[in-house]
Design a protein around this motif. Structure first.
Motif, PDB file in Angstrom:
ATOM      1  N   TYR A 258       0.841  -1.191   0.000  1.00 41.60           N
ATOM      2  CA  TYR A 258       0.000   0.000   0.000  1.00 41.60           C
ATOM      3  C   TYR A 258       0.878   1.244   0.000  1.00 41.60           C
TER       4      TYR A 258
ATOM      5  N   GLN B 289      -0.541   7.000   1.330  1.00 40.93           N
ATOM      6  CA  GLN B 289      -1.878   7.592   1.226  1.00 40.93           C
ATOM      7  C   GLN B 289      -2.954   6.538   1.479  1.00 40.93           C
ATOM      8  N   GLU B 290      -2.813   5.358   0.901  1.00 41.52           N
ATOM      9  CA  GLU B 290      -3.784   4.293   1.107  1.00 41.52           C
ATOM     10  C   GLU B 290      -3.810   3.849   2.568  1.00 41.52           C
TER      11      GLU B 290
ATOM     12  N   GLU C  55      -5.661   6.420   4.535  1.00 39.72           N
ATOM     13  CA  GLU C  55      -7.108   6.331   4.313  1.00 39.72           C
ATOM     14  C   GLU C  55      -7.709   5.160   5.083  1.00 39.72           C
TER      15      GLU C  55
ATOM     16  N   SER D  21      -7.721   6.141   8.741  1.00 38.63           N
ATOM     17  CA  SER D  21      -8.747   7.154   8.984  1.00 38.63           C
ATOM     18  C   SER D  21     -10.131   6.521   9.022  1.00 38.63           C
ATOM     19  N   SER D  22     -10.388   5.632   8.083  1.00 39.54           N
ATOM     20  CA  SER D  22     -11.682   4.943   8.038  1.00 39.54           C
ATOM     21  C   SER D  22     -11.895   4.125   9.309  1.00 39.54           C
TER      22      SER D  22
END
Length: 55
Positions: free
Chosen positions: A4, A7-8, A11, A14-15
């Motif tokens: 990954y 950035q992935e 994300e 964060s999710s």
């Protein structure tokens, strides 16, 4: 194993943080509701004891 980008990963983190926060808020709401019910039950117990003592 999948690789990954940063950035992935951010994300995904964060999710997951949003899901955890949502669960914490639900648990806090449930805890508050339980606390209110306990308070009401304690009040009713006192009322019943007072009523029994008057009888």
């Amino acid at each position: 194993m999948a690789e990954y980008t940063n950035q992935e990963i951010m994300e995904i983190m964060s999710s997951n943080a949003e899901k955890i926060n949502s669960n914490v808020l639900k648990e806090e709401r449930i805890a508050n509701e339980i606390e209110q019910v306990i308070t009401q039950l304690e009040y009713k117990i006192v009322e019943l004891k007072n009523h029994a003592n008057r009888a």
